[in-house]
Design an enzyme around this catalytic site. Sequence first.
Site, short mmCIF file in Angstrom:
data_model
loop_
_atom_site.label_atom_id
_atom_site.label_comp_id
_atom_site.label_asym_id
_atom_site.label_seq_id
_atom_site.Cartn_x
_atom_site.Cartn_y
_atom_site.Cartn_z
N GLY A 448 1.16 -1.62 0.19
CA GLY A 448 -0.21 -0.23 -0.14
C GLY A 448 1.01 1.20 0.19
O GLY A 448 2.26 1.42 -0.51
N GLU A 449 0.29 2.33 -0.35
CA GLU A 449 0.61 3.49 -0.21
C GLU A 449 -0.08 4.96 0.73
O GLU A 449 -1.04 4.86 0.66
CB GLU A 449 1.13 3.73 -1.39
N GLY A 450 0.74 5.94 1.32
CA GLY A 450 0.46 6.63 2.24
C GLY A 450 0.99 7.99 1.67
O GLY A 450 2.32 8.09 1.34
N LYS A 454 5.55 4.30 0.44
CA LYS A 454 4.81 2.98 0.16
C LYS A 454 5.44 2.33 1.03
O LYS A 454 6.62 2.32 2.23
CB LYS A 454 6.07 2.36 -0.75
N VAL A 455 4.11 1.30 1.28
CA VAL A 455 4.77 -0.57 1.98
C VAL A 455 5.00 -1.64 1.21
O VAL A 455 4.20 -1.92 0.66
CB VAL A 455 3.34 -0.51 3.21
N ASP A 573 -5.67 10.92 14.27
CA ASP A 573 -5.90 9.68 13.76
C ASP A 573 -6.99 8.25 14.14
O ASP A 573 -6.18 7.48 13.74
CB ASP A 573 -4.88 10.09 12.58
#
Length: 741
Positions: A448-450, A454-455, A573
């Site tokens: 995934g990405e945030g 990236k992970v 969050d």
Amino acid sequence: MYFFTAFILFLTLLNIVVYYSKKQQEEDDVEKNDPSSSPDKQCRRFKLAEIKQATNDFDDALVVGKGGHGKVYKGKFDFWEGVHVAIKRSNLESNQGAAEFWVEIEMLSKFRHSHIVSLLGYCEKEMILVYEYMPNGSLDDRLHKRRSNYSPLTWVQRLNICTGAARGLDYLHTGTGVHRRVVHRDVKSSNILLDEKLVAKISDFGVSRIGQTYQSGSTADVYTNQIRGTFGYMDAEYFSTHRLTRKSDVYAFGVVLLEVLSGRPALDFTLDEQQHSLAGWAKQCIKEGRMGQIFDPCLKGQAPFSCLKEFGQLAYECILTRSKDRPTMTKVLARLEFVLTWTLQSAQIASDRFGRSMFIEKAWSMFLTKGSILRSSDAKTLGQSIGKYKKVMMMKKHATKVVEVGCHSRQMVPLSPSGQTMISSLKMFKFSKLQRATENFKQDRFLGEGAFGKVYKGWLDSVTFAPRKAGDGLEVAIKKSNPYSTQGFNEWKAEVNFLEKFSHPNVVKLFGYCCEKNFLLVYEYMQKGSLDMHLFTEGAEPLPWDTRIKIATGVAQGLAFLHTTDNNIICRDVKCANILLDELSDFGLATVGPVNGESHVSTVIVGTYGYTAPEYLATGCLYIKSDVYSFGVVMLELITGLKVLDVIRHSVNHNLVDCAGPFVLSGEKNLQKVIDPGLEQCYPSKGASKAMDLIINCLEQEPKNRPSMEEVVLGLQGINAIKMKPNQSKANTKHLSNSYH
């Protein structure tokens, strides 16, 4: 008498006609010029040596203003005899960088108006801008910084300033050319400057955006990836949708009008909590018919009460929740000119009350806009995530964890790119080993990405942490930062700081980090996935009632641990995507919190809309209880099986808090309309009712009325102890799917 009334009305209309004629001429003049001409043709390019000479080599004695952007100096050039200028020198370490510098030059080079500050030139070498000098400072200075050399502004002066600022904004919104419309994006009293005659001029165009005008109505939509603006002036609709319109400027200008009317700043944390946000407090006063409470005592006797009241009504309409209910700046300007004319004429017509009432009734009817107090709605406007990404951290079973620190050799961890360091007990990995563990960050390892980056999934030896082949050894999740993202580095630093300090029996493990070439974090990889995957993924098996309550209890225990006086952490969050089925993840936004219920003021917009507490959006002010609100939203998603934000739902029900509220408040008899149909009535009615009561308490508008997380834990433990009756009916009933599921 009738002749006199008609004459006054004629003068008012004539004033408006003259203004629009003048505005049309200004628009024609703009169209005759080449709007895409380079800045060099519009303003002067200065040499650094000239700037230094004008400011006596940036002498601090000449500083007339300072902020996060840098310092502003009063200067004087030899070739402009007798003319003073304002020279803004950017702070090179500020987030306001080259992009905003060039936007400011572009905007002020293209668009010229008597109520927009003039850009005289720039120096590219140190990002320096040279403006006309405004000797009376800003409207913010005159209203809120009562200096000995400043006398309080009179009501007529305030009206003239507001009218001038409205003319500048109206020009940006409607008069800058056939194909362009400008949204200022940061309208506030400190960005309204005053010349020697107190003529208002709009300034600071570094975050402004140009939109096209082919859209119908007054939208001129611009979709932005990054939310920009100032707390206290921020339009909730823009925050929720990322859709920037001219009505966002109208909202901010409405807050300015309230500042002018009340003499108060947009945010004031010295007052009671309910009055921290001027817009929120004033809106409530006006709705309840207590408008007189917001009037500045300095204005007593300077204008009729009804005149102040009409000004307040205009301000109220500008800050209405829905942008479509707000007036355009053209209508705002017309109404301000009306109030100004009314004020100037009030003394002359005071003796003839009948004539005055006829004058007001006839003239005012032309400028009324949609959104009167009786028709307006004060419903919460909630929207979508700022981040627009899921934090990919996996987890084990069903008993939420928070943080755990691996105990490895002590290493030096850089706190900033400048080289400041701290001592850490975490493992420091070499970049080459993490490359091997992920097969050089191969695409099929991508999770995934945030905002951080990236992970990837990788494999390490469970004892030595040496890289291993896929399927052999310990699975880990490796976050790799985006080297161009300042936000990514800040989140990396925050996670290292928090996760290496705090441990808890139920936590996700941070094994270590890497600060070689990239900033990386190495976590234990969890197979079960995040809570949102189990709740909202199509085809996922519904979680049983007991499991949902256990998950909520685990999250609450983790937050209670963070909120203890010793730890004093605000997560900022809390959301389903950050809750692992055994853990609460993502401390990239965590903040050391205040004690004794005090607030932490944030200047950067963070968090996820839909979960964000109302006081944070209104004021930028964070409390421990802000996390409690977010937890209440998570609980509502757990119980209903619905996302907090879903554009597929009917437009009035996009936000779960708004659409579920009436059912939740109506009592136990309507629980079946709220509870997730996937539970198939397999839950204790009494337990569900108590869970809804707890959710209502967590979602209280005022932070002080919400329970602490320790109280929430006790409540959830009581709910978990309530078991379903053996003979409870499982008959199908009409569920939420028939209403808003």
